[in-house]
Write an enzyme that holds these catalytic residues in place. Sequence first.
Site, mmCIF file in Angstrom:
data_model
loop_
_atom_site.group_PDB
_atom_site.id
_atom_site.type_symbol
_atom_site.label_atom_id
_atom_site.label_comp_id
_atom_site.label_asym_id
_atom_site.label_seq_id
_atom_site.Cartn_x
_atom_site.Cartn_y
_atom_site.Cartn_z
ATOM 1 N N PRO A 276 -4.138 -13.487 -2.088
ATOM 2 C CA PRO A 276 -4.500 -12.458 -3.054
ATOM 3 C C PRO A 276 -5.520 -11.478 -2.469
ATOM 4 C CG PRO A 276 -5.705 -14.474 -3.540
ATOM 5 C CD PRO A 276 -4.794 -14.780 -2.367
ATOM 6 N N GLY A 277 -5.346 -10.206 -2.747
ATOM 7 C CA GLY A 277 -6.309 -9.194 -2.330
ATOM 8 C C GLY A 277 -6.848 -8.471 -3.557
ATOM 9 N N CYS A 346 -10.173 20.611 -1.320
ATOM 10 C CA CYS A 346 -9.342 21.810 -1.465
ATOM 11 C C CYS A 346 -7.856 21.469 -1.546
ATOM 12 C CB CYS A 346 -9.601 22.742 -0.305
ATOM 13 S SG CYS A 346 -11.357 23.030 -0.106
ATOM 14 N N TYR A 375 -8.503 -1.471 -2.425
ATOM 15 C CA TYR A 375 -7.795 -0.277 -1.948
ATOM 16 C C TYR A 375 -8.562 0.991 -2.327
ATOM 17 C CZ TYR A 375 -4.435 -4.003 -1.473
ATOM 18 O OH TYR A 375 -3.836 -5.200 -1.142
HETATM 19 C C1 LIG Z 1 -1.174 -6.419 0.880
HETATM 20 C C2 LIG Z 1 -0.797 -7.795 1.148
HETATM 21 C C3 LIG Z 1 -1.340 -8.846 0.403
HETATM 22 C C4 LIG Z 1 -2.272 -8.631 -0.758
HETATM 23 O O1 LIG Z 1 -1.658 -8.024 -1.847
HETATM 24 P P1 LIG Z 1 -2.493 -7.849 -3.213
HETATM 25 O O2 LIG Z 1 -1.572 -7.110 -4.088
HETATM 26 O O3 LIG Z 1 -3.702 -7.062 -2.870
HETATM 27 O O4 LIG Z 1 -2.811 -9.198 -3.724
HETATM 28 C C5 LIG Z 1 -0.997 -10.132 0.745
HETATM 29 N N1 LIG Z 1 -0.148 -10.399 1.769
HETATM 30 C C6 LIG Z 1 0.397 -9.406 2.504
HETATM 31 C C7 LIG Z 1 1.302 -9.757 3.609
HETATM 32 C C8 LIG Z 1 0.096 -8.075 2.220
HETATM 33 O O5 LIG Z 1 0.643 -7.112 2.956
#
Ligand SMILES: *Cc1c(COP(=O)(O)O)cnc(C)c1O
Length: 421
Positions: A276-277, A346, A375
Amino acid sequence: MDHFLYRDGVLHAEDVPLAEIAEAVGTPFYCYSTATLTRHFRLFDEALEGMDHLVCYAMKAASNQAILRTLAGLGAGMDVVSGGEYMRALAAGVPGERIVFSGVGKTRDEMRLALEGGIRQFNVESEPEMRALSEVAVSLGVVAPITVRVNPDVDAKTHAKIATGKSENKFGIPISRARAVYAEAAALPGIEVIGIDVHIGSQLTELEPFRQAYQKVADLTEELRAEGHDIRRLDLGGGLGIPYTRSNEAPPLPTDYGALIRETLGHLGCEIEIEPGRLVAGNAGILVSEVIYVKEGEGRDFLILDAAMNDLIRPAMYDAHHDIIPVVEPAPGVEQTPYDVVGPVCESGDTFARGRMLPPLAEGELVAFRSAGAYGAVMSSEYNTRPLIPEVLVNGREFAVIRARPTFDEMINRDTIPEWL
Ligand SMILES: *Cc1c(COP(=O)(O)O)cnc(C)c1O
């Protein structure tokens, strides 16, 4: 839930009034909450309790060293997608055996870097990449542990730019070809197959696409085991979405997601990894900006902020919505009016929101963009020679600048002049 709340009429980050940070660092700035980062990471960790698992934070969402250290201290692994991110993970104290290397175009230099520094596994996305990795590993006298990222051809039902699990996307190998690819992997001298990887997209607001993908992974696990591959680790990617508006969105919770993983894959006895990110960092960060001018237009007023698309590109890039709230709490019942909220860059694309209903705002007032932790800063640029804005981390009553705003000289002196000029 996050830790950006009004207290005594002023928006706080945990126990710190945001006006105090603005005073200290100037605007605009990103501000992250340690308590929210911690809470979100733990939600995932607890959702997988009882299963052998590792939560690998996808650091491309927000990769400041202080954020990585905070998460590493909680036991997080890291998912990296470049040599630079790999080095960031090591620098934050994450050992190689907790770092997963994803990405569709890893170079041989990046492979070498990770093989020498230590790596948990590579998530391989194509046969040419797999062959290159085998060659690099052999040249170093080591064996590279891999999963193969399969593309399950499911519709993630998210924005086209962040959907990755349909056959037309560039990611992974078609699941229909997986058996052939695993057969080749098993024969390569520098490769050890340990599992399967899947990641179908970002900002998913339903569980159903995950269910479809994970069921396909479960079937594939059994097929590959029947062919003699020792599939012992499943990397299930990231992608769980967050609510970007307070009102109506309710994406699935990590606990529901964890239950789905248990249900679809629990019987296989594999070690589970998730990446998860956005859900870890998104609502753990805000962007604070000052109103420079209020400009009366025809039929609409423009709120011109000191933040711009170079600082937060999501609205321009993904048509993303961010809630925008005044730092000083509006009086109850105050009448709202529509504003076009824009930055000074701009380009007409430098528009954060059109016709956004907001309480009356004046020059010098502060506003906060919610859900800007993921992000946000990582996608910022110096377009228009605007300095990258500071990042601040709050922890209870304390705060610290975790990336300072560069001076104009620092920006300019990064350029070098050829001797003929
Ligand atoms: C971007 C990405 C994530 C994270 O995705 P989220 O939507 O931010 O949780 C995990 N694994 C891979 C391979 C990614 O490219």
